[in-house]
Design an enzyme around this catalytic site. Structure first.
Site, PDB file in Angstrom:
ATOM      1  N   LYS A   1       0.837  -1.210   0.000  1.00  0.00           N
ATOM      2  CA  LYS A   1       0.000   0.000   0.000  1.00  0.00           C
ATOM      3  C   LYS A   1       0.869   1.257   0.000  1.00  0.00           C
ATOM      4  O   LYS A   1       2.081   1.172  -0.122  1.00  0.00           O
ATOM      5  CB  LYS A   1      -0.965  -0.041   1.190  1.00  0.00           C
ATOM      6  CG  LYS A   1      -1.809  -1.342   1.261  1.00  0.00           C
ATOM      7  CD  LYS A   1      -2.828  -1.462   0.148  1.00  0.00           C
ATOM      8  CE  LYS A   1      -3.431  -2.859  -0.023  1.00  0.00           C
ATOM      9  NZ  LYS A   1      -4.256  -3.352   1.052  1.00  0.00           N
TER      10      LYS A   1
HETATM   11  C1  LIG Z   1      -5.239  -4.540   1.363  1.00  0.00           C
HETATM   12  C2  LIG Z   1      -6.700  -4.339   1.434  1.00  0.00           C
HETATM   13  C3  LIG Z   1      -7.453  -4.682   2.559  1.00  0.00           C
HETATM   14  C4  LIG Z   1      -6.877  -5.427   3.719  1.00  0.00           C
HETATM   15  O1  LIG Z   1      -5.769  -4.800   4.235  1.00  0.00           O
HETATM   16  P1  LIG Z   1      -4.873  -5.536   5.327  1.00  0.00           P
HETATM   17  O2  LIG Z   1      -4.175  -4.403   6.007  1.00  0.00           O
HETATM   18  O3  LIG Z   1      -3.930  -6.414   4.553  1.00  0.00           O
HETATM   19  O4  LIG Z   1      -5.753  -6.306   6.212  1.00  0.00           O
HETATM   20  C5  LIG Z   1      -8.808  -4.371   2.580  1.00  0.00           C
HETATM   21  N1  LIG Z   1      -9.394  -3.778   1.538  1.00  0.00           N
HETATM   22  C6  LIG Z   1      -8.711  -3.458   0.421  1.00  0.00           C
HETATM   23  C7  LIG Z   1      -9.418  -2.773  -0.695  1.00  0.00           C
HETATM   24  C8  LIG Z   1      -7.343  -3.748   0.326  1.00  0.00           C
HETATM   25  O5  LIG Z   1      -6.679  -3.463  -0.790  1.00  0.00           O
END
Ligand SMILES: *Cc1c(COP(=O)(O)O)cnc(C)c1O
Length: 385
Positions: free
Chosen positions: A191
């Site tokens: 991210k």
């Molecule tokens: C990555 C992601 C999540 C989950 O994130 P984590 O921190 O890995 O639990 C939820 N929603 C979306 C759209 C994502 O891309």
């Protein structure tokens, strides 16, 4: 074979490393001063009153649903084009989940289709308690329109902004919760900024913040103002809800806090790469990302769409050439687990067309110009035949 180029990658500086090491040498590895400092910093960037740090965005989505009272017998709607966690959070609460098709240009939840589906559900008595729009690729949904449709029926909103910290909508940062009850960020390494694993829930509602603070740590409070017992000893704490251990550690928070120093730089780099890709693919038979006028994307992903007849061949050719393209995402309801819940193909035609055509290209701040050139050359070769 050329070097592999992943679709996403973290950028860790010497300052990030020093910040983590400082926590390792400190008195607290968890439940120390760094988590609250990170929460304050994210709340300030997002323009929200409260921030609750947790160990993942998945956990944040879960406690956000709990805080809004989602439980058995309730319905939650989200976008089919998202990571499964957006939808699983509702299932954790025992709620029923359903999906609102995407807008074919933005790939985000379509406000018009949402409004229609809500009007129908109001008549049928099957309104959702909560909707979870997702800011796919880092581009905000059309939140004013989504909010208007939802508020007409008293439906609450959680923004899944896992892709979108640093983005903006209508001249305000994503996360300000102007058009929602709660906004979620993810700090997974792919991210925009990372804590290793981590997530955060933002809200302007003090009551919701309190519920999420309880639920991230066993439903326990040590706050004397909240206790049922009037004159407890110093050892005393009370459990008020069935919470979880979803806490973020100070080690993770230190990395996140340090990363925030480069948030703007990260977004600027991503924006430059997006503009470069846009120009490089303008003459190809591919669809480059369309942008909502009110949105300023964080550019978590750069998604192109290609002729569905050649989608698999183009995808495989790019992968074979070391460009580790990806596909975000298969419609959630087509996952085997969801098929067993009774979902069938045909539910969201726009999402299914998107899935047949989409390819995520490498997009991360440290992607060098040379690597960008490699990606561009490979896409031009694969997509122009
Ligand atoms: C990555 C992601 C999540 C989950 O994130 P984590 O921190 O890995 O639990 C939820 N929603 C979306 C759209 C994502 O891309």
């Amino acid at each position: 074979m050329a070097d592999f180029i992943p679709y996403g990658r973290q950028s860790i500086s010497e300052a990030d490393i020093a910040a983590v090491v400082a926590v390792l040498k400190s008195d607290f590895l968890t439940q120390g001063p760094v988590v609250p400092a990170f929460e304050d910093a994210v709340a300030a960037i997002a323009g929200a009153n409260h921030a609750v740090a947790v160990n993942s965005a998945t956990s944040a989505l879960h406690i956000a649903c709990k805080a809004l009272g989602v439980g058995p017998g309730d319905r939650v709607w989200t976008s089919p084009i998202t990571f499964v966690a957006s939808s699983n959070a509702a299932l954790y609460c025992g709620a029923e989940v359903n999906f609102v098709d995407i807008d074919p240009r933005s790939y985000n939840m379509c406000p018009e289709l949402l409004a229609e589906k809500l009007d129908e559900a109001a008549i049928a008595g099957t309104l959702p308690k909560v909707i979870i729009p997702v800011h796919l690729t880092g581009q905000s949904c059309d939140m004013a329109a989504i909010h208007a449709a939802a508020s007409k029926h008293g439906v609450r909103i959680i923004e899944d902004a896992s892709h979108a910290i640093g983005g903006a909508y209508a001249d305000r940062p994503v996360g300000c919760c102007e058009y929602s009850d709660i906004t979620i960020f993810s700090f997974h390494p792919v991210k925009i900024v990372t804590t290793g694993e981590g997530g955060m829930a933002l809200t302007n509602d003090a009551e919701l913040a309190k519920l999420m603070q309880l639920d991230r740590s066993h439903g326990i409070t040590r706050d004397a103002d909240m206790m049922e017992e009037s004159d407890p000893g110093a050892w005393y704490y009370e459990q008020h809800r069935l919470g979880y251990n979803y806490r973020m550690t100070d080690i993770n928070a230190a990395l996140g806090l340090s990363q925030l120093d480069r948030l703007e730089e990260f977004i600027d780099r991503r924006r430059v790469i997006a503009q470069r890709y846009d120009a490089a693919f303008a003459d190809l038979p591919v669809t480059t990302p369309w942008q909502l006028a009110e949105a300023n994307s964080a550019w978590h992903l750069y998604v192109i769409r290609v002729d569905p007849a050649h989608h698999r061949a183009i995808f495989d050719e790019l992968r074979a050439g070391g460009i580790l393209v990806n596909l975000h995402y298969m419609p959630v309801y087509l996952q085997p687990y969801y098929r067993k819940l009774g979902f069938e193909p045909g539910l969201c035609p726009n999402a299914e067309s998107y899935y047949a055509e989409a390819i995520s290209l490498p997009m991360f701040p440290t992607l060098s110009e040379e690597q960008q050139d490699q990606v561009i050359a490979a896409v031009r070769k694969a997509a122009s035949r």
